[in-house]
Motif scaffolding. Sequence first.
Motif, PDB file in Angstrom:
ATOM      1  N   PHE A  76       0.871  -1.183   0.000  1.00 24.57           N
ATOM      2  CA  PHE A  76       0.000   0.000   0.000  1.00 24.57           C
ATOM      3  C   PHE A  76       0.902   1.224   0.000  1.00 24.57           C
ATOM      4  O   PHE A  76       1.584   1.508   0.975  1.00 24.57           O
ATOM      5  N   THR A  77       0.891   1.948  -1.121  1.00 23.17           N
ATOM      6  CA  THR A  77       1.812   3.077  -1.272  1.00 23.17           C
ATOM      7  C   THR A  77       1.052   4.402  -1.238  1.00 23.17           C
ATOM      8  O   THR A  77      -0.174   4.435  -1.195  1.00 23.17           O
ATOM      9  N   VAL A  78       1.802   5.480  -1.316  1.00 26.99           N
ATOM     10  CA  VAL A  78       1.222   6.818  -1.351  1.00 26.99           C
ATOM     11  C   VAL A  78       0.288   6.972  -2.549  1.00 26.99           C
ATOM     12  O   VAL A  78      -0.707   7.693  -2.490  1.00 26.99           O
ATOM     13  N   VAL A  79       0.566   6.263  -3.640  1.00 28.32           N
ATOM     14  CA  VAL A  79      -0.289   6.306  -4.829  1.00 28.32           C
ATOM     15  C   VAL A  79      -1.691   5.788  -4.496  1.00 28.32           C
ATOM     16  O   VAL A  79      -2.694   6.271  -5.027  1.00 28.32           O
ATOM     17  N   ASP A  80      -1.784   4.825  -3.589  1.00 29.40           N
ATOM     18  CA  ASP A  80      -3.074   4.260  -3.193  1.00 29.40           C
ATOM     19  C   ASP A  80      -3.831   5.148  -2.203  1.00 29.40           C
ATOM     20  O   ASP A  80      -5.020   4.944  -1.968  1.00 29.40           O
ATOM     21  N   LEU A  81      -3.138   6.111  -1.625  1.00 26.94           N
ATOM     22  CA  LEU A  81      -3.706   6.912  -0.550  1.00 26.94           C
ATOM     23  C   LEU A  81      -4.872   7.793  -1.005  1.00 26.94           C
ATOM     24  O   LEU A  81      -5.915   7.832  -0.335  1.00 26.94           O
ATOM     25  N   ASP A  82      -4.737   8.493  -2.106  1.00 24.59           N
ATOM     26  CA  ASP A  82      -5.799   9.415  -2.532  1.00 24.59           C
ATOM     27  C   ASP A  82      -7.133   8.719  -2.815  1.00 24.59           C
ATOM     28  O   ASP A  82      -8.169   9.160  -2.308  1.00 24.59           O
ATOM     29  N   PRO A  83      -7.160   7.641  -3.600  1.00 24.58           N
ATOM     30  CA  PRO A  83      -8.468   7.004  -3.804  1.00 24.58           C
ATOM     31  C   PRO A  83      -9.035   6.425  -2.500  1.00 24.58           C
ATOM     32  O   PRO A  83     -10.231   6.534  -2.241  1.00 24.58           O
ATOM     33  N   THR A  84      -8.175   5.871  -1.675  1.00 28.45           N
ATOM     34  CA  THR A  84      -8.641   5.308  -0.406  1.00 28.45           C
ATOM     35  C   THR A  84      -9.199   6.399   0.500  1.00 28.45           C
ATOM     36  O   THR A  84     -10.222   6.213   1.158  1.00 28.45           O
ATOM     37  N   THR A  85      -8.555   7.555   0.510  1.00 28.69           N
ATOM     38  CA  THR A  85      -9.057   8.683   1.297  1.00 28.69           C
ATOM     39  C   THR A  85     -10.433   9.107   0.805  1.00 28.69           C
ATOM     40  O   THR A  85     -11.323   9.405   1.613  1.00 28.69           O
ATOM     41  N   GLY A  86     -10.634   9.130  -0.495  1.00 30.70           N
ATOM     42  CA  GLY A  86     -11.957   9.475  -1.049  1.00 30.70           C
ATOM     43  C   GLY A  86     -13.030   8.501  -0.600  1.00 30.70           C
ATOM     44  O   GLY A  86     -14.130   8.910  -0.195  1.00 30.70           O
ATOM     45  N   TYR A  87     -12.727   7.207  -0.648  1.00 27.56           N
ATOM     46  CA  TYR A  87     -13.692   6.199  -0.192  1.00 27.56           C
ATOM     47  C   TYR A  87     -13.926   6.338   1.313  1.00 27.56           C
ATOM     48  O   TYR A  87     -15.051   6.193   1.789  1.00 27.56           O
ATOM     49  N   LEU A  88     -12.873   6.628   2.046  1.00 23.32           N
ATOM     50  CA  LEU A  88     -12.976   6.776   3.497  1.00 23.32           C
ATOM     51  C   LEU A  88     -13.931   7.916   3.859  1.00 23.32           C
ATOM     52  O   LEU A  88     -14.753   7.780   4.760  1.00 23.32           O
ATOM     53  N   VAL A  89     -13.846   9.013   3.152  1.00 21.05           N
ATOM     54  CA  VAL A  89     -14.733  10.151   3.407  1.00 21.05           C
ATOM     55  C   VAL A  89     -16.197   9.751   3.167  1.00 21.05           C
ATOM     56  O   VAL A  89     -17.076  10.058   3.977  1.00 21.05           O
ATOM     57  N   VAL A  90     -16.453   9.040   2.081  1.00 20.92           N
ATOM     58  CA  VAL A  90     -17.821   8.614   1.767  1.00 20.92           C
ATOM     59  C   VAL A  90     -18.327   7.645   2.835  1.00 20.92           C
ATOM     60  O   VAL A  90     -19.445   7.794   3.356  1.00 20.92           O
ATOM     61  N   PHE A  91     -17.523   6.655   3.182  1.00 21.90           N
ATOM     62  CA  PHE A  91     -17.940   5.686   4.201  1.00 21.90           C
ATOM     63  C   PHE A  91     -18.110   6.351   5.565  1.00 21.90           C
ATOM     64  O   PHE A  91     -19.020   6.024   6.320  1.00 21.90           O
ATOM     65  N   ALA A  92     -17.230   7.286   5.902  1.00 20.01           N
ATOM     66  CA  ALA A  92     -17.301   7.946   7.209  1.00 20.01           C
ATOM     67  C   ALA A  92     -18.588   8.756   7.346  1.00 20.01           C
ATOM     68  O   ALA A  92     -19.155   8.841   8.441  1.00 20.01           O
ATOM     69  N   ALA A  93     -19.051   9.331   6.254  1.00 24.74           N
ATOM     70  CA  ALA A  93     -20.291  10.112   6.310  1.00 24.74           C
ATOM     71  C   ALA A  93     -21.483   9.249   6.737  1.00 24.74           C
ATOM     72  O   ALA A  93     -22.447   9.759   7.297  1.00 24.74           O
ATOM     73  N   ALA A  94     -21.404   7.949   6.493  1.00 25.75           N
ATOM     74  CA  ALA A  94     -22.503   7.044   6.845  1.00 25.75           C
ATOM     75  C   ALA A  94     -22.369   6.442   8.244  1.00 25.75           C
ATOM     76  O   ALA A  94     -23.271   5.720   8.677  1.00 25.75           O
ATOM     77  N   VAL A  95     -21.307   6.738   8.965  1.00 25.36           N
ATOM     78  CA  VAL A  95     -21.108   6.167  10.301  1.00 25.36           C
ATOM     79  C   VAL A  95     -22.314   6.413  11.212  1.00 25.36           C
ATOM     80  O   VAL A  95     -22.800   5.486  11.866  1.00 25.36           O
ATOM     81  N   PRO A  96     -22.859   7.634  11.286  1.00 28.06           N
ATOM     82  CA  PRO A  96     -24.024   7.830  12.160  1.00 28.06           C
ATOM     83  C   PRO A  96     -25.219   6.955  11.787  1.00 28.06           C
ATOM     84  O   PRO A  96     -25.961   6.504  12.654  1.00 28.06           O
TER      85      PRO A  96
END
Length: 182
Positions: A76-96
């Motif tokens: 898992f490199t820095v190249v993988d970080l940006d798309p994963t961060t985007g997915y993380l933001v979407v998933f985090a919004a649904a936590v509540p």
Amino acid sequence: YAKKLVAVPIAIAGQAVGQASMPFFARLFAEGRRDELADTVLRTVRGASVLAIVFAAGLIALANPVAGVLLVRGKFTVVDLDPTTGYLVVFAAAVPLWVLQGLLARAFYAAGNTWRPMLAGTVVTVVSLPIYAFAWHHHGATGLALASGAGILLHTLSVAVLLPRLLPELRGRNVIQRVGLR
């Protein structure tokens, strides 16, 4: 990876609170103290929802550094970080929503009524399949993350609509008064 990261706040704000509250819900239901059960469910939902919103907001705000610190190593490199961060933001919004759905479902479990939330979940799954297909076709992996949020929104709403049928004491009540804010 992003889905695994959001499992932590869901576990803390939802599953842990749900496990702790379940015996109280069950006892109140068994004793026929339905008004007190309604109050307890609403207070528990309120407190856990506030905690979930704080966790979600923090994870959204800190998505990149959190993912970077926890994930960037090995393959898992820095190249993988940006798309994963985007997915993380979407998933985090649904936590509540995940937290709320889990707590509302526990009110059914406390009453020994597991079929209603299960049936609601099954219907939502069937309804969600075309949503996932559409989202994947038009938005790829980000669409799947968004469809996941839509699915949990539908499931949370369905359980919230069904709960007053199990616990009529929740009908027509001012939620603000019920949780002690007034």
